[in-house]
Design an enzyme around this catalytic site. Structure first.
Site, PDB file in Angstrom:
ATOM      1  N   HIS A  20       0.853  -1.204   0.000  1.00 26.62           N
ATOM      2  CA  HIS A  20       0.000   0.000   0.000  1.00 26.62           C
ATOM      3  C   HIS A  20       0.883   1.246   0.000  1.00 26.62           C
ATOM      4  CE1 HIS A  20      -2.440  -2.949   2.541  1.00 26.62           C
ATOM      5  NE2 HIS A  20      -3.050  -2.907   1.368  1.00 26.62           N
ATOM      6  N   CYS A 125     -14.046 -16.081  -5.610  1.00 28.05           N
ATOM      7  CA  CYS A 125     -12.915 -15.955  -4.684  1.00 28.05           C
ATOM      8  C   CYS A 125     -13.231 -14.833  -3.710  1.00 28.05           C
ATOM      9  CB  CYS A 125     -11.611 -15.639  -5.424  1.00 28.05           C
ATOM     10  SG  CYS A 125     -10.278 -15.249  -4.260  1.00 28.05           S
ATOM     11  N   HIS A 145      -4.592 -15.498  -3.973  1.00 24.41           N
ATOM     12  CA  HIS A 145      -4.919 -15.854  -2.593  1.00 24.41           C
ATOM     13  C   HIS A 145      -4.637 -17.314  -2.268  1.00 24.41           C
ATOM     14  CE1 HIS A 145      -7.112 -12.105  -3.366  1.00 24.41           C
ATOM     15  NE2 HIS A 145      -6.689 -11.838  -2.157  1.00 24.41           N
ATOM     16  N   LYS A 294       4.140 -12.884  -3.390  1.00 31.56           N
ATOM     17  CA  LYS A 294       3.564 -11.544  -3.264  1.00 31.56           C
ATOM     18  C   LYS A 294       3.361 -11.207  -1.785  1.00 31.56           C
ATOM     19  CE  LYS A 294      -0.532  -8.796  -4.086  1.00 31.56           C
ATOM     20  NZ  LYS A 294      -1.974  -8.814  -4.123  1.00 31.56           N
ATOM     21  N   LYS A 297      -1.618  -9.032   2.716  1.00 30.12           N
ATOM     22  CA  LYS A 297      -2.141  -9.207   4.071  1.00 30.12           C
ATOM     23  C   LYS A 297      -2.764 -10.584   4.238  1.00 30.12           C
ATOM     24  CE  LYS A 297      -5.724  -6.209   2.436  1.00 30.12           C
ATOM     25  NZ  LYS A 297      -6.043  -4.797   2.408  1.00 30.12           N
TER      26      LYS A 297
END
Ligand code: ME8
Length: 646
Positions: A20, A125, A145, A294, A297
């Site tokens: 971010h 997803c 994910h 990657k 979070k």
């Protein structure tokens, strides 16, 4: 030309991390660059607060969604000043005017016949909050994910996206700058070579209530992407705010490749259906990876920007991310890489050049910028001047094209040239020879003016350090109003300007720095692990292997030379020494007599030379600023020392 620059609005299901920070630093740097070019800029960031992920995160935190989103949005808002990021507007999708705008737009598109009701089955997803196509899966899983999407069949509202496919292909083809870098433009065109499906834009309230109700059917809430993308309009006062038309005509979105499809396909077609022109440019960057995965979070392997600022300072963080990543490609983060850039590029190349030059002006011309002496200009000086001319052109083109690493390379080439200029001219030798006094003044003049130009070029990237440089050069006032064009002139630093040689820009960081990236977890906690899955769980026996005891603290003192550690003597019931990292949260004397929870069968470990025989349990609470607060775990009522906890 004015411009309107945006970042994605970030989901509030976790605290800000380096990913971010990168996008937001890029958008801030570009905004500052355009202001340096004399352009009016509006820069917007914010938070995305509706949808399943957020509702789940609030439930996990045991909080009402409203309270939860307020708390995490505040953490995002507070992070930006720490990174010298200065947005003009911070939007939240829970803002009343945003909700109203989303509902107005839905009604408008519905009335125009571009939203219809139908049934849909697909692979969903939850991490992406969208249906994925079979093609997008890798080994049956979402590549971002790492979980299998869930098959879902539902009645929902759909946006007639397919109707705008041909128009979109044509728009992308006729506007080569619409999506950059080119690889992402090609990716979108290739995706559009297959028939485009319509977009499901609702969720039944039986499944999700944390969203904006559809104005024409309150049994449904709006799909999070339809809600989120509209933030770019709400923030500038759509439909009739005074800034809307000027800003929208020049909108530039900055995103990473994970959200390319919503921005390059959903959004322009939505805009078309609303009768609005598409945004002007979409700038797409790659991922920050840790160990080739990657940073995200949901995978848990994140680096906190605050930790980097505390260790290296905000200027180094901004410089590092912009210099290290070629915009568009992935980059790898490591503590060693940022430390190397800090010491080599900033402390050595730039920092030493600056302090050396100011020290010489201080010593040889009494701390004042001297005059250039006519007749003493050499080919060396002319080479320096033409290098700057070329650098400013190169810099402008690179910054405008989001090639920040190239712009910085160009500036560092000129910094290298200046370091060589000092060595070849050897002002300390000239100072010994009165016949060279005029030439010495000219050399020092060129150094002062060159450093001024470097400070101005670095202003968008390192606003803080650049301001310090300008102040040390006695040019703080001029710094505020300078434009990039002014750099093409020489003689801008008035002779007689008093410099301050004291400024140290980038103290070296010698000690090896460990930057913690939390270890990746295999399954994102919120995503749909099948109920019977036991991955990541421990057995009762494994839990029983931990010998937890109630212990009483009988002595406590600070550990010399450590900010974090306290040396405690605890009874459980035998006495033992435990070293605990709680010095920032507890004064030693307040701990005496407290009954706490001890891991009694941990292998001893040495901390600052003291053998620690066990560990105290403490809750780690993440703070709004990204730091952690530790609170010792205790028992709710007096319990005999040494009692087992199970
Ligand atoms: O997608 N490397 O929010 P989000 C580089 N709410 N950039 C990264 C990154 C990484 N490893 N991880 C995250 C959403 N980012 C939606 C957006 S916009 C209308 C709605 C950055 O919190 C990057 O900018 O998941 C990426 O696009 C964004 O965070 C995703 O943020």
């Amino acid at each position: 030309m004015p411009t309107y620059v945006t970042t994605p609005i970030y989901y509030v299901n976790a605290m800000p991390h380096l990913g971010h920070a990168y996008t937001t630093i890029v958008a801030d740097t570009y905004s500052r660059f355009r202001r340096l070019c004399g352009d009016a800029v509006r820069f917007q960031t914010g938070t995305d607060e509706h949808g399943e992920k957020i509702a789940e995160a609030a439930a996990r935190a045991g909080e009402d969604p409203r309270v939860y989103v307020d708390r995490v949005a505040a953490a995002f808002r507070k992070t930006w000043p720490l990174l010298s990021v200065d947005p003009d507007y911070f939007i939240r999708t829970t803002d009343a005017n945003h909700i109203q705008t989303v509902q107005d737009i839905l009604q408008q598109v519905y009335d125009a016949g571009d939203i219809y009701f139908s049934e849909y089955s697909g692979l969903y997803c939850r991490g992406c909050e969208r249906f994925l196509t079979e093609k997008e899966l890798v080994d049956g899983k979402c590549p971002d994910h790492l979980v299998e999407p869930s098959p879902i069949t539902e009645q929902n509202y759909f946006f007639r996206m397919s109707k705008y496919q041909d128009w979109l292909i044509d728009h992308i083809k006729t506007n080569p700058d619409f999506i950059t870098p080119e690889r992402y433009r090609n990716e979108v065109l290739s995706f559009l070579s297959d028939p485009l499906e319509d977009l499901c834009i609702s969720r039944p309230t039986s499944r999700l209530t944390w969203g904006i109700p559809l104005p024409f059917d309150t049994d449904f809430v709006t799909y999070v992407w339809f809600d989120a993308l509209i933030n770019y309009l709400t923030g500038i006062g759509y439909p009739d705010g005074p800034d809307f038309n000027t800003c929208w005509a020049v909108a530039e979105h900055v995103i990473a490749k994970d959200i390319l499809k919503p921005h390059a396909v959903y959004w322009p077609t939505m805009l078309r259906a609303m009768g609005l022109r598409p945004y002007q440019r979409l700038h797409v960057h790659g991922y920050w990876n840790v160990d080739a995965t990657k940073m995200s979070k949901s995978l848990g392997n994140v680096v906190r920007p605050k930790e980097l600022v505390d260790t290296f300072g905000v200027n180094t963080l901004r410089y590092f991310v912009l210099r290290e990543m070629s915009f568009g490609l992935d980059a790898s983060f490591s503590g060693d890489a940022i430390q190397a850039r800090h010491n080599a590029d900033l402390a050595n190349d730039l920092g030493n050049l600056f302090s050396r030059s100011l020290a010489m002006i201080d010593r040889y011309t009494c701390g004042q910028v001297p005059e250039r002496e006519a007749g003493t200009i050499t080919p060396d000086d002319r080479a320096l001047m033409s290098a700057f001319t070329a650098t400013v052109i190169d810099y402008r083109e690179s910054m405008d094209g989001f090639r920040f690493h190239k712009a910085l390379q160009a500036v560092w080439e000129v910094i290298g040239l200046l370091n060589r200029y000092i060595v070849t001219n050897a002002p300390w030798e000239m100072a010994k020879n009165p016949r060279q006094a005029d030439r010495l003044r000219t050399v020092l003049y060129f150094l002062a003016e060159s450093l001024w130009k470097v400070a101005v070029l670095l202003r968008p990237v390192m606003p803080d350090a650049a301001r310090k440089m300008a102040a040390a050069l006695g040019m703080e006032r001029q710094f505020r109003n300078i434009t990039l064009d002014d750099l093409q002139r020489w003689g801008e630093v008035p002779p007689g300007t008093v410099i301050d040689k004291g400024a140290q820009l980038f103290p070296r960081v010698e000690k090896k720095v460990e930057i913690s990236a939390a270890a990746p977890v295999k399954q994102p906690p919120a995503a749909s692990a099948p109920a019977e899955s036991t991955e990541g769980l421990i057995s009762f026996d494994q839990f029983q292997a931990v010998d937890l005891r109630v212990a009483e603290i009988v002595a406590a003192e600070k550990v010399a030379k450590s900010k974090r550690l306290l040396k405690l003597t605890v009874r459980a019931p035998e006495e033992r020494t435990v070293v605990a990292g709680i010095a920032e949260f507890y004064a030693p004397e307040t701990l005496i007599g407290q009954r706490v929870l001890l891991v009694a069968n941990l292998k001893p470990a040495k901390l600052m030379g003291i053998a620690s025989q066990g560990m105290l349990l403490a809750a780690k609470e993440e703070q709004a600023d990204g730091t952690e607060r530790l609170v010792l775990a205790t028992v709710a009522a007096p319990v005999a020392v040494g009692s087992r906890v199970a």
